[in-house]
Design a protein around this motif. Structure first.
Motif, short mmCIF file in Angstrom:
data_model
loop_
_atom_site.label_atom_id
_atom_site.label_comp_id
_atom_site.label_asym_id
_atom_site.label_seq_id
_atom_site.Cartn_x
_atom_site.Cartn_y
_atom_site.Cartn_z
N VAL A 1 -77.09 -37.24 -56.68
CA VAL A 1 -76.75 -36.75 -55.35
C VAL A 1 -75.53 -37.52 -54.88
O VAL A 1 -75.52 -38.76 -54.88
CB VAL A 1 -77.92 -36.95 -54.37
CG1 VAL A 1 -77.55 -36.43 -52.98
CG2 VAL A 1 -79.17 -36.24 -54.89
N ASP B 1 -75.22 -32.81 -58.21
CA ASP B 1 -75.78 -31.66 -57.50
C ASP B 1 -74.71 -30.73 -56.94
O ASP B 1 -74.92 -29.52 -56.83
CB ASP B 1 -76.73 -32.12 -56.39
CG ASP B 1 -76.04 -32.93 -55.29
OD1 ASP B 1 -74.96 -33.50 -55.56
OD2 ASP B 1 -76.57 -32.97 -54.17
N ARG B 2 -73.53 -31.26 -56.58
CA ARG B 2 -72.44 -30.43 -56.06
C ARG B 2 -71.14 -30.84 -56.75
O ARG B 2 -70.35 -31.61 -56.20
CB ARG B 2 -72.31 -30.60 -54.55
CG ARG B 2 -73.51 -30.13 -53.75
CD ARG B 2 -73.23 -30.30 -52.26
NE ARG B 2 -74.36 -29.94 -51.44
CZ ARG B 2 -74.39 -30.03 -50.11
NH1 ARG B 2 -73.31 -30.47 -49.47
NH2 ARG B 2 -75.46 -29.69 -49.42
N GLU C 1 -80.70 -36.34 -50.52
CA GLU C 1 -79.55 -36.10 -49.65
C GLU C 1 -79.69 -36.87 -48.35
O GLU C 1 -78.71 -37.42 -47.83
CB GLU C 1 -79.41 -34.61 -49.37
CG GLU C 1 -78.19 -34.26 -48.55
CD GLU C 1 -77.99 -32.77 -48.40
OE1 GLU C 1 -76.98 -32.37 -47.80
OE2 GLU C 1 -78.85 -32.00 -48.88
N GLU D 1 -81.56 -36.12 -60.63
CA GLU D 1 -80.34 -35.50 -60.16
C GLU D 1 -79.43 -36.56 -59.56
O GLU D 1 -79.89 -37.52 -58.94
CB GLU D 1 -80.68 -34.45 -59.09
CG GLU D 1 -79.48 -33.64 -58.62
CD GLU D 1 -79.91 -32.54 -57.66
OE1 GLU D 1 -79.62 -31.37 -57.94
OE2 GLU D 1 -80.53 -32.87 -56.64
N SER E 1 -75.62 -34.23 -64.14
CA SER E 1 -76.68 -33.85 -63.20
C SER E 1 -76.19 -33.80 -61.75
O SER E 1 -77.00 -33.66 -60.83
CB SER E 1 -77.85 -34.84 -63.31
OG SER E 1 -77.49 -36.12 -62.82
#
Length: 453
Positions: free
Chosen positions: A16, A81-82, A145, A14, A79
């Motif tokens: 981040v 995440d936000r 994170e 992912e 990918s």
């Protein structure tokens, strides 16, 4: 590593990414505060971007390099995440560039520069909009994170913008040429003979200098001086490894894509600036009226339209005008279009334009390889950025140089057509060196080896 070369990721990794606002700072203030970056980018009507480290780096070789970079970078960006958490201006993006030739080997002065290389910075600082933002990106099996937040806090705690002015130019010890004046005459004469024989219509031949400085190269000082003198140009600095930095202030946009809107243009045909306003106006008038210059420019304009036709619609050509820079003036025609294509697809369609390659393209590239006495590397190739949506901006890496400690290699070229005069083209190339040389020279007796041979 992923099985596909150049992708720093693990399966199902992912991306981040987190962003916060910093005290406002200039581009050079960021450079002086956070140290030596991997990438720097600033363009007219765009914020400045400085990148440190690599959350992910993608490379690719060969004729499929544009598509390969896009695919590998898309895998990383998809990918995220936000996706919409950060302000649009601060969202993650890849920055980098390509070599001029797809068979680039990355040796000699270009050691460490692949055929293409793009980095998603670990720390990405965006400034120049009245606000300064830092985005920290992490990608791969160890991305978390918590680690990203720790890096954000660390950057914020040590960020005290250093806005001191540039130091005096470092000075030049000596300058040597990769192409002597005699060799240049032979190259241009042989090329015009090939054009007259019908082998090709135009080719852009280039030269390089080897410059030795008194003091080591300072990227913040170079960026500041180039910005002061060429505020309407695309300033960039790229360092794919820990070696040399490729930097410059290019006057030429290759392409910008924002949503579906596409901007590009033809920048071709060059004369100098006058010593007086009257002389300057006369040179501009000569540029507009000369059949040679108009033909050179029109060839580039029509070829760009043709190159866009396969990837864009609603192609429109604006009014031709003279674009004046500090040491030269060019004919310029803006071109707009509409496209659903990724900006890298547009880059692939447009590179090389006739303004840096020639016509027909394959014949011109063959003549360049056979004629030039040095390795172009990334000179005159696409450099820029793109994001998750396929938007981005790329410039043609002109008015550029490689710099490593006290050694700098500037590049410059001229378009050769059937009636080109070697001495006139030589003079044009010398004018195009000035943006880089002026960054370093103090005006106190710098020398140019073989300058009048």
């Amino acid at each position: 590593m992923d099985s596909r070369e150049g992708v720093a990721r693990a399966d199902a990794a992912e991306l981040v990414s987190r962003t916060l606002r910093l005290p406002d700072a200039s581009l050079t203030g960021v450079l002086r505060t956070l140290g030596r970056p991997n990438v720097v980018w600033t363009a007219p009507e765009e914020p400045g971007i400085v990148g440190y480290g690599a959350a992910a780096q993608v490379t690719a070789d060969g004729p499929e390099r544009f598509a390969a970079v896009r695919q590998r970078a898309d895998d990383v960006l998809a990918s995220l995440d936000r996706p919409a958490a950060a302000p649009a201006v601060a969202r993650p993006r890849f920055l980098g560039g390509f070599a001029f030739h797809d068979g680039h080997t990355g040796t000699g002065p270009w050691d460490g520069f692949p055929t293409s290389s793009f980095v998603l910075p670990h720390v990405q600082v965006v400034t120049g909009t009245g606000k300064t933002w830092v985005t920290v990106n992490a990608h791969g099996p160890d991305a978390s994170e918590a680690a990203v937040e720790r890096t954000l806090r660390d950057v914020r705690e040590r960020f005290a913008p250093d806005e001191r002015a540039a130091a005096s130019p470092p000075g030049v010890v000596a300058t040597a040429r990769t192409t002597s004046r005699a060799e240049w005459r032979e190259q241009v004469t042989a090329t015009t003979e090939r054009i007259t024989a019908g082998e090709l219509e135009k080719v852009v031949l280039a030269q390089a200098l080897d410059v030795t400085l008194v003091e080591a190269f300072s990227l913040p000082d170079a960026m500041e001086r180039l910005g002061d003198t060429y505020p309407s140009c695309f300033r960039f600095a790229l360092r794919p490894t820990d070696g040399a930095t490729f930097f410059g202030a290019s006057p030429e946009r290759l392409v910008t894509r924002a949503d579906r809107d596409v901007r590009t243009g033809a920048l071709a045909a060059t004369v100098g600036r006058g010593e007086t306003p009257d002389e300057d106006q006369q040179l501009a008038a000569d540029l507009r009226s000369s059949s040679k210059y108009r033909h050179e420019h029109d060839v580039v304009t029509e070829r760009i339209r043709d190159q866009l036709a396969g990837v864009a619609t609603a192609i429109e050509t604006g009014e031709r005008r003279v674009r004046k820079l500090e040491t030269v003036q060019h004919l310029f025609t803006p071109i707009t279009a509409s496209s659903d294509a990724h900006v890298l697809d547009l880059v692939e369609a447009l590179h090389p334009t006739p303004a840096v390659g020639g016509l027909p393209p394959d014949a011109a590239l063959r003549v360049i390889r056979e004629t030039e006495t040095f390795d172009r590397g990334w000179y005159a190739a696409p450099v820029g950025w793109f994001d998750r949506s396929g938007d981005g901006t790329f410039a043609v890496a002109l008015r550029s140089a490689l710099a490593d400690e006290t050694h700098v290699r500037p590049f410059a070229g001229a378009g050769i057509v059937a009636d080109s005069d070697p001495d006139t083209e030589w003079a044009e190339v010398q004018l195009k060196y000035r943006p880089i040389l002026d960054v370093f020279e103090t005006g106190e007796g710098a020398t140019t080896g073989e300058g009048e041979r």
